[in-house]
Motif scaffolding. Structure first.
Motif, PDB file in Angstrom:
ATOM      1  N   MET A   3       0.854  -1.124  -0.021  1.00 42.38           N
ATOM      2  CA  MET A   3      -0.079  -0.253   0.124  1.00 42.38           C
ATOM      3  C   MET A   3       0.987   1.298   0.097  1.00 42.38           C
ATOM      4  SD  MET A   3      -2.806  -1.010   2.892  1.00 42.38           S
ATOM      5  CE  MET A   3      -4.081  -0.118   2.064  1.00 42.38           C
ATOM      6  N   SER A   4       0.403   2.362  -0.383  1.00 43.39           N
ATOM      7  CA  SER A   4       0.962   3.551  -0.445  1.00 43.39           C
ATOM      8  C   SER A   4       0.263   4.739   0.433  1.00 43.39           C
ATOM      9  CB  SER A   4       1.540   4.142  -1.749  1.00 43.39           C
ATOM     10  OG  SER A   4       1.131   3.615  -2.759  1.00 43.39           O
ATOM     11  N   VAL A   5       1.060   5.543   1.099  1.00 43.28           N
ATOM     12  CA  VAL A   5       0.328   6.579   2.082  1.00 43.28           C
ATOM     13  C   VAL A   5       1.165   7.771   1.470  1.00 43.28           C
ATOM     14  CG1 VAL A   5       0.155   7.449   4.112  1.00 43.28           C
ATOM     15  CG2 VAL A   5      -0.206   4.778   3.766  1.00 43.28           C
ATOM     16  N   ARG A   6       0.229   8.975   1.236  1.00 48.02           N
ATOM     17  CA  ARG A   6       0.980  10.200   0.843  1.00 48.02           C
ATOM     18  C   ARG A   6       1.097  10.929   2.226  1.00 48.02           C
ATOM     19  NH1 ARG A   6       0.639  10.745  -4.854  1.00 48.02           N
ATOM     20  NH2 ARG A   6      -0.837   9.585  -5.599  1.00 48.02           N
ATOM     21  N   LEU A   7       2.538  11.328   2.541  1.00 52.08           N
ATOM     22  CA  LEU A   7       2.770  12.292   3.714  1.00 52.08           C
ATOM     23  C   LEU A   7       3.505  13.339   3.172  1.00 52.08           C
ATOM     24  CD1 LEU A   7       4.205   9.178   5.758  1.00 52.08           C
ATOM     25  CD2 LEU A   7       1.826  10.294   6.002  1.00 52.08           C
ATOM     26  N   SER A   8       3.440  14.430   4.337  1.00 50.66           N
ATOM     27  CA  SER A   8       4.013  15.368   3.806  1.00 50.66           C
ATOM     28  C   SER A   8       5.554  15.199   4.526  1.00 50.66           C
ATOM     29  CB  SER A   8       3.479  16.947   4.931  1.00 50.66           C
ATOM     30  OG  SER A   8       3.537  16.446   6.280  1.00 50.66           O
ATOM     31  N   ASN A  13       9.329  12.547   8.164  1.00 49.72           N
ATOM     32  CA  ASN A  13      10.364  12.679   9.241  1.00 49.72           C
ATOM     33  C   ASN A  13       9.903  12.291  10.268  1.00 49.72           C
ATOM     34  OD1 ASN A  13      12.170  13.363   7.127  1.00 49.72           O
ATOM     35  ND2 ASN A  13      11.555  15.590   7.385  1.00 49.72           N
ATOM     36  N   LEU A  14       8.951  12.756  10.783  1.00 49.58           N
ATOM     37  CA  LEU A  14       8.348  12.301  12.168  1.00 49.58           C
ATOM     38  C   LEU A  14       8.194  10.809  12.165  1.00 49.58           C
ATOM     39  CD1 LEU A  14       7.377  13.087  14.997  1.00 49.58           C
ATOM     40  CD2 LEU A  14       5.017  13.556  14.145  1.00 49.58           C
ATOM     41  N   PHE A  15       7.600  10.248  11.469  1.00 50.49           N
ATOM     42  CA  PHE A  15       7.263   8.682  11.390  1.00 50.49           C
ATOM     43  C   PHE A  15       8.637   7.893  11.426  1.00 50.49           C
ATOM     44  CE2 PHE A  15       2.736   8.266   9.380  1.00 50.49           C
ATOM     45  CZ  PHE A  15       2.367   9.268  10.262  1.00 50.49           C
ATOM     46  N   LYS A  16       9.592   8.453  10.478  1.00 52.89           N
ATOM     47  CA  LYS A  16      10.841   7.763  10.269  1.00 52.89           C
ATOM     48  C   LYS A  16      11.607   8.003  11.797  1.00 52.89           C
ATOM     49  CE  LYS A  16      11.409   8.289   5.395  1.00 52.89           C
ATOM     50  NZ  LYS A  16      12.153   9.212   4.430  1.00 52.89           N
TER      51      LYS A  16
END
Length: 73
Positions: A3-8, A13-16
């Motif tokens: 699946m793909s998710v579009r993120l700002s 960076n926060l997720f990573k």
């Protein structure tokens, strides 16, 4: 399944950083987070249903009463 998710860039960076801080991949972070959300909402629905049933018939039983009724004592 992929699946793909579009993120700002900021969210990405926060997720990573959060995933790295917890020693998991971003994919695992997202999977765990979504599963927890689904479980929480499911639990809330079950609670609401149980509360509605209790409000219709607010009879409760002690553990001793239940054990005797089920023949466990």
């Amino acid at each position: 399944m992929t699946m793909s998710v579009r993120l700002s860039e900021e969210d990405s960076n926060l997720f990573k950083r959060y995933a790295a801080m917890n020693g998991i991949s971003v994919s695992e972070l997202i999977r765990q987070s979504v599963m927890e959300r689904i479980e929480d909402e499911y639990d809330l629905k079950l609670y609401e249903k149980a509360l509605a049933e209790y409000e219709k018939n607010p009879i409760t039983y002690t553990l001793d009463e239940v054990e005797r009724e089920l023949g466990l004592r």
